[in-house]
Motif scaffolding. Structure first.
Motif, PDB file in Angstrom:
ATOM      1  N   UNK A   1       5.122   8.914  -3.021  1.00  0.00           N
ATOM      2  CA  UNK A   1       3.683   9.168  -3.050  1.00  0.00           C
ATOM      3  C   UNK A   1       2.916   7.984  -2.464  1.00  0.00           C
ATOM      4  N   UNK A   2       3.290   6.795  -2.858  1.00  0.00           N
ATOM      5  CA  UNK A   2       2.584   5.596  -2.399  1.00  0.00           C
ATOM      6  C   UNK A   2       2.715   5.413  -0.888  1.00  0.00           C
ATOM      7  N   UNK A   3       3.921   5.585  -0.365  1.00  0.00           N
ATOM      8  CA  UNK A   3       4.132   5.384   1.070  1.00  0.00           C
ATOM      9  C   UNK A   3       3.483   6.494   1.895  1.00  0.00           C
ATOM     10  N   UNK A   4       3.456   7.699   1.367  1.00  0.00           N
ATOM     11  CA  UNK A   4       2.793   8.791   2.077  1.00  0.00           C
ATOM     12  C   UNK A   4       1.305   8.525   2.208  1.00  0.00           C
ATOM     13  N   UNK A   5       0.687   7.974   1.158  1.00  0.00           N
ATOM     14  CA  UNK A   5      -0.740   7.653   1.220  1.00  0.00           C
ATOM     15  C   UNK A   5      -1.000   6.458   2.126  1.00  0.00           C
ATOM     16  N   UNK A   6      -0.148   5.445   2.075  1.00  0.00           N
ATOM     17  CA  UNK A   6      -0.345   4.247   2.896  1.00  0.00           C
ATOM     18  C   UNK A   6      -0.188   4.529   4.386  1.00  0.00           C
ATOM     19  N   UNK A   7       0.720   5.392   4.735  1.00  0.00           N
ATOM     20  CA  UNK A   7       1.007   5.639   6.152  1.00  0.00           C
ATOM     21  C   UNK A   7       0.066   6.645   6.798  1.00  0.00           C
ATOM     22  N   UNK A   8      -0.797   7.303   6.024  1.00  0.00           N
ATOM     23  CA  UNK A   8      -1.611   8.367   6.579  1.00  0.00           C
ATOM     24  C   UNK A   8      -2.534   7.914   7.711  1.00  0.00           C
ATOM     25  N   UNK A   9      -3.253   6.781   7.630  1.00  0.00           N
ATOM     26  CA  UNK A   9      -4.124   6.395   8.762  1.00  0.00           C
ATOM     27  C   UNK A   9      -3.372   6.272  10.076  1.00  0.00           C
ATOM     28  N   UNK A  10      -2.175   5.658  10.050  1.00  0.00           N
ATOM     29  CA  UNK A  10      -1.390   5.538  11.282  1.00  0.00           C
ATOM     30  C   UNK A  10      -0.891   6.899  11.756  1.00  0.00           C
ATOM     31  N   UNK A  11      -0.531   7.760  10.808  1.00  0.00           N
ATOM     32  CA  UNK A  11      -0.071   9.101  11.175  1.00  0.00           C
ATOM     33  C   UNK A  11      -1.198   9.887  11.848  1.00  0.00           C
ATOM     34  N   UNK A  12      -2.380   9.842  11.280  1.00  0.00           N
ATOM     35  CA  UNK A  12      -3.516  10.570  11.848  1.00  0.00           C
ATOM     36  C   UNK A  12      -3.853  10.055  13.244  1.00  0.00           C
TER      37      UNK A  12
END
Length: 553
Positions: free
Chosen positions: A506-517
């Motif tokens: 959960x933590x890594x999915x939230x942290x990586x979202x800006x780069x993913x977008x």
């Protein structure tokens, strides 16, 4: 006494002004003389034509302006930094040259050849303005295969209509009035079926345009094959014709709606209307040719169902294959469930989910382009997720309690896909106080994320069970896309060897979202409008009731 520099500069400007005035007067005099000569030519009745046979209104011959050119050249008006000697202007039927340097320039003819004019007219009729720069690559190939499919479909439709007319004339005791009444009734049933079908499918035409376009072609073929068999049972003409007409009408709605999304994918210069216009013209041309060929086949083929089917089956194969090939060419930049899962799977495989320490620090994420995903996309058979662990996107909780709520679900199950039911226990953890970590109730773990814009629920100890996702009502497209990324990360990590703690995922999915977008946007995907609503059963957190027991508005 020597003049000052300021005085010399002023004298130079005055002298330059005088020279410019003199040149302007000379140019005006030469222009007046040229116009008087032209008027004399016209009063004398002599034809005023360029040596290049250009029309008087379409070309200005440099020889006719030789009186103007010296004056303009002497005045410096013709001088420019790039040294253009003439101008060329696009006009209907060709080009015209405007030259002032006294030399002959090839230009357009008085009239373009008839073959050239016909080719120009056809090009304007069937291709968007500005082709090929106004549409995406592959457009002409798409048009060719589509035209072939429409041609084959129209031929088989003509043969099916002949069989239907034969059947309505063979009914027991049929009279012209009764036959006309049955023909009108079957059209009415077809229109009603089209309305019901379009209402049930709703926005899924935009969500999965290629799939519904292919299904529409297959449905139209089935309707024609059924119509061709009507002479075998003329006494059931109304029932058979109504079924065939209903299928044909529904397929027409699906084909028209899906073509709109496909045309939008080809439009590059905000020219959707022009692409739609040319698509309609192409379809009508194919329909005219197909009707003519079908009428010719009607005189050659016996109206018996067996012989008609023997001709229709090869045509059906050609139509289906052409639709399949033309749909493969289409590249959709919108995101539905299938394209989103395939996109995120590529990105998830690049990320070190099992490594300790900083996550993806200093590593640029790469998102596959729409063309790459289009090559992988399936639209003939039902889509099977690329993840082994399933996904319930906004499922309904528990059974429906009212008959009115069952009707849309039944229609969606019949025409699109069934809506899954999820037990109420799955959302009980969402009723607890908000926390940074998922709350648990029984076998379910759930929580709100990203400022309570979406919720995710999963069974804690059963990694094979589906992950459930709900959006809040009015959630933005980016929020829906983030929820899908979060759910795909959970599903991907549950398939990796070893056990990764859920809190870490959960933590890594939230942290990586800006780069993913950023990577998704950089690859050319449309993230301002996505089709990730699933079954549409969104969830909203509500505060507790007041002391009087009233719910908040």
């Amino acid at each position: 006494l020597a003049p000052s520099p300021e005085l010399v500069g002023c004298f130079d400007h005055v002298q330059a002004g005088a020279v410019l005035l003199d040149a302007t007067a000379s140019a005006m005099k030469a222009t007046k003389q040229c116009l008087s000569e032209v008027g004399a030519w016209r009063r004398g009745g002599a034809p005023w034509r360029c040596r290049s046979a250009q029309p008087r209104s379409a070309c200005l011959r440099s020889e006719d302006l030789r009186h103007i050119a010296p004056a303009l050249a002497g005045s410096g008006i013709l001088a420019n930094a790039r040294g253009f000697a003439s101008l060329r202007q696009k006009i209907p039927g060709g080009w015209r040259n405007i030259a002032l340097d006294g030399s002959e320039r090839p230009g357009c003819t008085d009239e373009a050849p008839g073959r050239q004019q016909l080719g120009t007219w056809i090009r304007r009729s069937v291709l968007p303005r500005g082709y090929p720069h106004s549409v995406r690559e592959g457009y002409i190939t798409y048009v060719q295969w589509t035209a072939l499919g429409l041609l084959a479909g129209r031929i088989q439709s003509t043969l099916a209509t002949q069989s239907a007319l034969l059947a309505v004339g063979l009914g027991a005791g049929a009279i012209p009035t009764a036959a006309a009444a049955q023909w009108i009734l079957k059209d009415g049933v077809g229109h009603a079926s089209a309305i019901v079908f379009a209402t049930a499918v709703n926005t899924r035409f935009d969500e999965d345009a290629k799939r519904y376009r292919f299904y529409a072609t297959a449905a139209a073929i089935g309707a024609d094959l059924l119509a061709a068999g009507m002479p075998l049972y003329p006494q059931y003409f109304l029932a058979l014709a109504s079924i065939s007409g209903g299928i044909r009408a529904a397929s027409g709605v699906a084909s028209m709606a899906s073509r709109a999304r496909i045309h939008a994918s080809f439009a590059l210069q905000e020219n959707l209307a022009d692409c739609t216009r040319t698509g309609s013209t192409q379809a009508k041309i194919s329909s005219l040719l197909g009707t003519a060929l079908g009428a010719g086949l009607c005189f050659m083929v016996s109206p018996t169902p067996l012989q008609v089917w023997s001709v229709m089956v090869p045509l059906a194969c050609v139509s289906l294959y052409s639709t399949y090939i033309s749909s493969r060419i289409v590249t959709l930049q919108s995101l539905n469930v299938q394209r989103t899962e395939r996109l995120f799977q590529h990105m998830l495989l690049e990320m070190p989910w099992q490594e300790a320490g900083p996550f993806c620090q200093g590593k640029a994420l790469h998102a596959p382009s729409p063309a790459t995903i289009a090559d992988e996309e399936t639209f003939c058979a039902p889509y099977t997720s690329v993840f082994r662990r399933g996904l319930d996107l906004q499922p309904l909780l528990g059974p429906s309690t009212s008959w009115g709520a069952r009707i849309p679900a039944a229609l969606s199950a019949l025409f699109a896909r069934p809506q899954p039911r999820l037990e109420l226990e799955a959302v009980l953890p969402l009723l607890y106080a908000a926390s940074a970590s998922p709350q648990e109730a029984g076998k379910w773990s759930a929580n709100w994320y990203a400022g309570q814009t979406y919720a995710i629920a999963a069974q804690s100890h059963d990694l094979s069970s589906p992950v459930a996702v709900w959006h809040r009502s009015g959630a933005s497209a980016r929020s829906k896309l983030q929820a899908m990324w979060h759910a795909c990360a959970l599903r991907h990590c549950s398939e990796l060897p070893g056990e990764i703690p859920a809190e870490k995922v959960h933590k890594r999915a939230l942290q990586s979202w800006p780069e993913v977008l950023a990577a998704v946007e950089g690859a050319g995907w449309h993230v301002e409008s996505v089709f990730l609503d699933g079954d549409g059963a969104c969830l909203d957190p509500l505060p507790p009731c007041d002391d009087a027991g009233r719910e908040p508005e």
